[in-house]
Design a protein around this motif. Structure first.
Motif, PDB file in Angstrom:
ATOM      1  N   ALA A  37      -2.354  -8.845  -2.158  1.00  0.00           N
ATOM      2  CA  ALA A  37      -2.315  -8.704  -3.643  1.00  0.00           C
ATOM      3  C   ALA A  37      -1.413  -7.450  -4.202  1.00  0.00           C
ATOM      4  O   ALA A  37      -0.879  -7.308  -5.214  1.00  0.00           O
ATOM      5  CB  ALA A  37      -3.519  -8.668  -4.204  1.00  0.00           C
ATOM      6  N   GLU A  38      -1.684  -6.541  -3.097  1.00  0.00           N
ATOM      7  CA  GLU A  38      -0.907  -5.195  -3.376  1.00  0.00           C
ATOM      8  C   GLU A  38      -0.018  -4.559  -2.084  1.00  0.00           C
ATOM      9  O   GLU A  38      -0.591  -5.064  -1.037  1.00  0.00           O
ATOM     10  CB  GLU A  38      -1.956  -4.105  -4.075  1.00  0.00           C
ATOM     11  CG  GLU A  38      -2.631  -4.573  -5.273  1.00  0.00           C
ATOM     12  CD  GLU A  38      -1.884  -4.440  -6.392  1.00  0.00           C
ATOM     13  OE1 GLU A  38      -0.723  -3.865  -6.339  1.00  0.00           O
ATOM     14  OE2 GLU A  38      -2.201  -5.140  -7.415  1.00  0.00           O
ATOM     15  N   GLY A  39       0.729  -3.462  -2.274  1.00  0.00           N
ATOM     16  CA  GLY A  39       1.348  -3.006  -1.274  1.00  0.00           C
ATOM     17  C   GLY A  39       2.626  -3.886  -0.653  1.00  0.00           C
ATOM     18  O   GLY A  39       2.636  -4.970  -0.827  1.00  0.00           O
ATOM     19  N   ARG A 113       8.342   0.596  -0.958  1.00  0.00           N
ATOM     20  CA  ARG A 113       8.158   0.470  -2.240  1.00  0.00           C
ATOM     21  C   ARG A 113       7.069  -0.298  -2.610  1.00  0.00           C
ATOM     22  O   ARG A 113       6.579  -0.426  -4.008  1.00  0.00           O
ATOM     23  CB  ARG A 113       9.470   0.174  -2.988  1.00  0.00           C
ATOM     24  CG  ARG A 113      10.610   1.216  -2.781  1.00  0.00           C
ATOM     25  CD  ARG A 113      11.633   1.043  -3.745  1.00  0.00           C
ATOM     26  NE  ARG A 113      12.242  -0.508  -3.608  1.00  0.00           N
ATOM     27  CZ  ARG A 113      13.332  -0.812  -2.826  1.00  0.00           C
ATOM     28  NH1 ARG A 113      14.001   0.286  -2.268  1.00  0.00           N
ATOM     29  NH2 ARG A 113      13.765  -1.842  -2.740  1.00  0.00           N
ATOM     30  N   GLY A 114       6.520  -0.969  -1.719  1.00  0.00           N
ATOM     31  CA  GLY A 114       5.547  -1.983  -2.089  1.00  0.00           C
ATOM     32  C   GLY A 114       5.855  -3.397  -2.261  1.00  0.00           C
ATOM     33  O   GLY A 114       5.132  -4.130  -2.918  1.00  0.00           O
ATOM     34  N   THR A 147       7.053   0.626   9.636  1.00  0.00           N
ATOM     35  CA  THR A 147       6.359   0.799   8.479  1.00  0.00           C
ATOM     36  C   THR A 147       4.726   0.534   8.919  1.00  0.00           C
ATOM     37  O   THR A 147       3.869   1.112   7.815  1.00  0.00           O
ATOM     38  CB  THR A 147       6.670  -0.175   7.540  1.00  0.00           C
ATOM     39  OG1 THR A 147       6.443  -1.491   7.874  1.00  0.00           O
ATOM     40  CG2 THR A 147       8.106   0.354   7.316  1.00  0.00           C
ATOM     41  N   ARG A 148       4.297  -0.033   9.740  1.00  0.00           N
ATOM     42  CA  ARG A 148       3.067  -0.554   9.912  1.00  0.00           C
ATOM     43  C   ARG A 148       2.598  -1.172   8.873  1.00  0.00           C
ATOM     44  O   ARG A 148       1.249  -1.362   8.486  1.00  0.00           O
ATOM     45  CB  ARG A 148       1.993   0.667  10.276  1.00  0.00           C
ATOM     46  CG  ARG A 148       2.382   1.504  11.702  1.00  0.00           C
ATOM     47  CD  ARG A 148       1.398   2.461  12.093  1.00  0.00           C
ATOM     48  NE  ARG A 148       1.946   3.421  13.065  1.00  0.00           N
ATOM     49  CZ  ARG A 148       1.102   4.111  13.636  1.00  0.00           C
ATOM     50  NH1 ARG A 148      -0.076   4.390  13.542  1.00  0.00           N
ATOM     51  NH2 ARG A 148       1.865   5.061  14.891  1.00  0.00           N
ATOM     52  N   CYS A 149       3.240  -2.279   8.231  1.00  0.00           N
ATOM     53  CA  CYS A 149       2.905  -2.831   7.196  1.00  0.00           C
ATOM     54  C   CYS A 149       2.289  -4.397   7.672  1.00  0.00           C
ATOM     55  O   CYS A 149       2.536  -4.376   8.882  1.00  0.00           O
ATOM     56  CB  CYS A 149       4.156  -3.180   6.373  1.00  0.00           C
ATOM     57  SG  CYS A 149       5.259  -4.177   6.848  1.00  0.00           S
ATOM     58  N   PRO A 150       1.563  -4.971   6.939  1.00  0.00           N
ATOM     59  CA  PRO A 150       0.820  -6.331   7.329  1.00  0.00           C
ATOM     60  C   PRO A 150       2.308  -7.389   7.685  1.00  0.00           C
ATOM     61  O   PRO A 150       3.200  -7.223   6.892  1.00  0.00           O
ATOM     62  CB  PRO A 150      -0.025  -6.671   6.200  1.00  0.00           C
ATOM     63  CG  PRO A 150      -0.020  -5.544   5.481  1.00  0.00           C
ATOM     64  CD  PRO A 150       0.668  -4.640   5.570  1.00  0.00           C
TER      65      PRO A 150
END
Length: 286
Positions: A37-39, A113-114, A147-150
Motif C-alpha cells: 500500500a505504501e513505499g 521515491r516510493g 534498494t532492498r525493496c520488496p
C-alpha cells in the motif's frame, strides 16, 4: 514513504485503454493483497503477449499503485505515444549504448521515491514452446539488492490466448480470460550486504524467476519444466546441430588449406612493334 499520485497522463491512458480491455477479456485477478500500500517496490512479471503490458497495467492500476515500466527508448521520442510514455513516468531503456545503465539508475530512483517499477525479467516475449517463463536477466535483481525493496512475483495468463506471441492477428472469439496472480514478496535477504558479482545476481534472478513460475503453475494447474528455457543455450545448440548436419563436402571445402598454390599462368608476353605484350591464341581461355 507515501505513494506517488496517479497523475493526469495515467488517468487519461486508463480512459483510452480500459474500455476495449473490458470488452475483449474477462478478468480473474488475485493476489492484490500482496501489492504494498505504501513505499517503493518491484513487480517481476512474465511476458507472453504484446497485449499483456496493457492488461497487466489495468490490473495494477486498479490497486492504486500504478507501474512504471522499462520500455525501449524509441517509444519516447515523438508523437502522442512519446508524450504518453513520458507523462506516465515510464523508464526508457537505451540498449547497446553508453546510456544502457541509466535505466537501472532511473529504476532505483523511482523505487526510492516510493514508486512501483514493473520488470519483465525475461527481457522479451517468452520463447518457451509451452509459454512458461524463460531464464531471466539480472536487472530486477540488481535494483532489488541495491534498494532492498520488496519484490512481488506476478504471473499472468490469457492475453497470450487473445494474441499469441509473435502473432499478427488476435483471436477474439470466444472471449478470453486474463488471469493474474501476485504472490508474497520474494525472500532475497541472504543476498543483502554481499558484493554484486555476476554469479550473485544470476542466483538472485533465478530465485525471482522461480517465484514467478510458481505463481503461473498455480494459475495453469500444472507443473513447469524442471529447467527453464534458455535462449542463449538454445542458440548454442542450434549452431551445433547446424554444424553436425552440414554435408561432408561443405566441410571439406572449408577445410581446404588456403596456402595451396594456384595453377601457374601460361601467358608469355612477347614484344611487339609498339612495345606492348601480346597473348598467344588460346591462352586467355577463349
Amino acid at each position: 514513504m507515501p505513494r506517488r499520485r496517479i497523475g493526469f497522463w495515467y488517468r487519461f491512458a486508463a480512459v483510452l485503454c480500459k474500455p476495449p480491455l473490458v470488452v475483449l477479456i474477462k478478468r480473474d485477478w488475485r493476489g492484490t493483497e500482496h501489492i504494498p500500500a505504501e513505499g517503493g517496490f518491484i513487480t517481476a512479471v512474465n511476458h507472453n503477449s504484446h497485449v499483456d503490458p496493457f492488461a497487466y497495467a489495468h490490473y495494477q492500476y486498479n490497486t492504486g499503485r500504478v507501474p512504471r515500466f522499462l520500455a525501449k527508448s524509441g517509444l519516447f521520442k515523438k508523437g502522442f505515444v512519446g508524450a504518453a510514455m513520458r507523462g506516465t513516468g515510464q523508464i526508457p531503456v537505451y540498449r547497446e549504448s553508453t546510456d544502457a545503465l541509466s535505466a537501472f539508475r532511473a529504476a532505483i530512483e523511482a523505487v526510492e521515491r516510493g514508486e512501483c517499477v514493473a520488470f519483465y525479467p525475461e527481457g522479451t516475449l517468452t520463447r518457451d514452446p509451452d509459454g512458461w517463463p524463460m531464464t531471466g536477466k539480472t536487472g530486477a535483481a540488481r535494483v532489488a539488492l541495491q534498494t532492498r525493496c520488496p519484490v512481488i512475483p506476478v504471473a499472468q495468463w490469457g492475453a497470450n490466448e487473445l494474441l499469441p506471441p509473435y502473432a499478427k492477428k488476435p483471436n477474439l472469439l470466444p472471449r478470453k480470460t486474463h488471469h493474474v496472480l501476485a504472490g508474497p514478496p520474494v525472500d532475497l535477504a541472504r543476498f543483502y550486504g554481499k558484493e554484486m558479482t555476476p554469479e550473485l545476481l544470476k542466483e538472485a534472478t533465478e530465485v525471482i524467476m522461480a517465484a514467478v513460475t510458481r505463481q503461473l503453475e498455480e494459475i495453469r494447474g500444472e507443473k513447469a519444466p524442471a529447467t527453464p528455457y534458455d535462449p542463449r543455450r538454445e542458440r548454442i545448440e542450434q549452431r551445433r546441430r547446424t554444424q553436425e548436419e552440414r554435408p561432408p563436402e561443405a566441410t571439406q571445402v572449408q577445410q581446404t588449406p588456403a596456402s595451396v598454390p594456384a595453377p601457374a599462368q601460361t601467358r608469355t608476353p612477347a614484344p611487339t612493334q609498339t612495345g606492348r605484350p601480346t597473348v598467344r591464341e588460346g591462352e586467355n581461355g577463349t
